[in-house]
Write an enzyme that holds these catalytic residues in place. Structure first.
Site, PDB file in Angstrom:
ATOM      1  N   HIS A 143       0.841  -1.216   0.000  1.00  0.00           N
ATOM      2  CA  HIS A 143       0.000   0.000   0.000  1.00  0.00           C
ATOM      3  C   HIS A 143       0.858   1.241   0.000  1.00  0.00           C
ATOM      4  CE1 HIS A 143      -3.126   2.847   1.417  1.00  0.00           C
ATOM      5  NE2 HIS A 143      -3.920   1.992   0.812  1.00  0.00           N
ATOM      6  N   ILE A 156       1.972   4.800   1.627  1.00  0.00           N
ATOM      7  CA  ILE A 156       0.948   5.578   2.317  1.00  0.00           C
ATOM      8  C   ILE A 156       0.328   4.678   3.385  1.00  0.00           C
ATOM      9  CG2 ILE A 156      -1.274   6.770   2.084  1.00  0.00           C
ATOM     10  CD1 ILE A 156      -0.572   7.142  -0.896  1.00  0.00           C
ATOM     11  N   GLY A 205      -5.821   4.375   5.630  1.00  0.00           N
ATOM     12  CA  GLY A 205      -6.725   5.060   6.553  1.00  0.00           C
ATOM     13  C   GLY A 205      -7.268   4.131   7.620  1.00  0.00           C
ATOM     14  N   VAL A 206      -7.545   2.897   7.240  1.00  0.00           N
ATOM     15  CA  VAL A 206      -8.088   1.946   8.210  1.00  0.00           C
ATOM     16  C   VAL A 206      -7.084   1.676   9.333  1.00  0.00           C
ATOM     17  CG1 VAL A 206      -7.364  -0.132   6.968  1.00  0.00           C
ATOM     18  CG2 VAL A 206      -9.394  -0.213   8.406  1.00  0.00           C
ATOM     19  N   GLU A 215      -7.539   2.327  13.271  1.00  0.00           N
ATOM     20  CA  GLU A 215      -7.211   1.281  14.246  1.00  0.00           C
ATOM     21  C   GLU A 215      -6.323   1.837  15.353  1.00  0.00           C
ATOM     22  OE1 GLU A 215      -6.978  -2.283  16.315  1.00  0.00           O
ATOM     23  OE2 GLU A 215      -8.409  -1.678  14.769  1.00  0.00           O
TER      24      GLU A 215
END
Length: 175
Positions: free
Chosen positions: A63, A69, A72-73, A77
């Site tokens: 990713h 990067i 976002g998840v 978390e």
């Protein structure tokens, strides 16, 4: 005439937790343990935390391989794990107070009380998080809704906001 006065409420003490403390508080382990330190934790109320983002994080392999990067998840978390630290700190403080007064110990593993992430609302991502960044996390617990708790969360890099929104977490684990 005598007026009874109430003793002023003592402000709750702020606590700091190292990565070793956090491992005792949370059930998460590598590669899913997403916070390195927690500080200014007011048990059951609020806290701040740190996630140092390293190029060695396993999610960077895919990713994106040519432009790393942080997903976002994973930022969400990390914020949710800070919420769990704030919540577990309250359980630990309550158990310590009960023990100090001679009450029967609640006992057990505090990490077993960590619940689940139930909802993510109004989450906005406003800055890319890349290797070398240090995420500063903020969590403020809101009202209880039965077995759920509303939480306001933020993540920033320096003075730049990276993400902010609301979470709903469970206040315990149910199978």
């Amino acid at each position: 005439m005598t007026i009874a006065s109430e003793a002023p409420a003592r402000p709750k003490q702020k606590h700091s937790y190292s990565s070793d403390d956090i491992k005792r508080m949370l059930p998460h382990r590598w590669p899913m343990l997403m916070i390195d330190r927690a500080y200014d934790v007011v048990p059951g109320v609020s806290g701040r935390g740190v996630k140092s983002v390293s190029v060695n994080e396993p999610f960077f392999a895919g990713h994106y391989p040519d432009h790393s990067i942080m997903p976002g998840v994973m930022i969400v978390e990390a914020m949710a794990q800070l919420v769990a630290v704030v919540y577990v700190a309250e359980i630990i403080e309550t158990a310590a107070a009960a023990e100090a007064t001679g009450a029967p110990e609640g006992g057990g593993d505090p990490s077993a009380s960590v619940g689940y992430l139930g909802s993510i609302s109004s989450m906005k991502f406003s800055r890319l998080v890349v290797p070398g960044d240090q995420l500063t996390l903020d969590a403020k617990l809101g009202q209880r809704l039965g077995g759920l708790r509303q939480v306001s969360v933020r993540a920033s890099v320096g003075s730049e906001l990276a993400a902010a929104g609301s979470l709903i977490v469970t206040t315990g684990r149910k199978a």
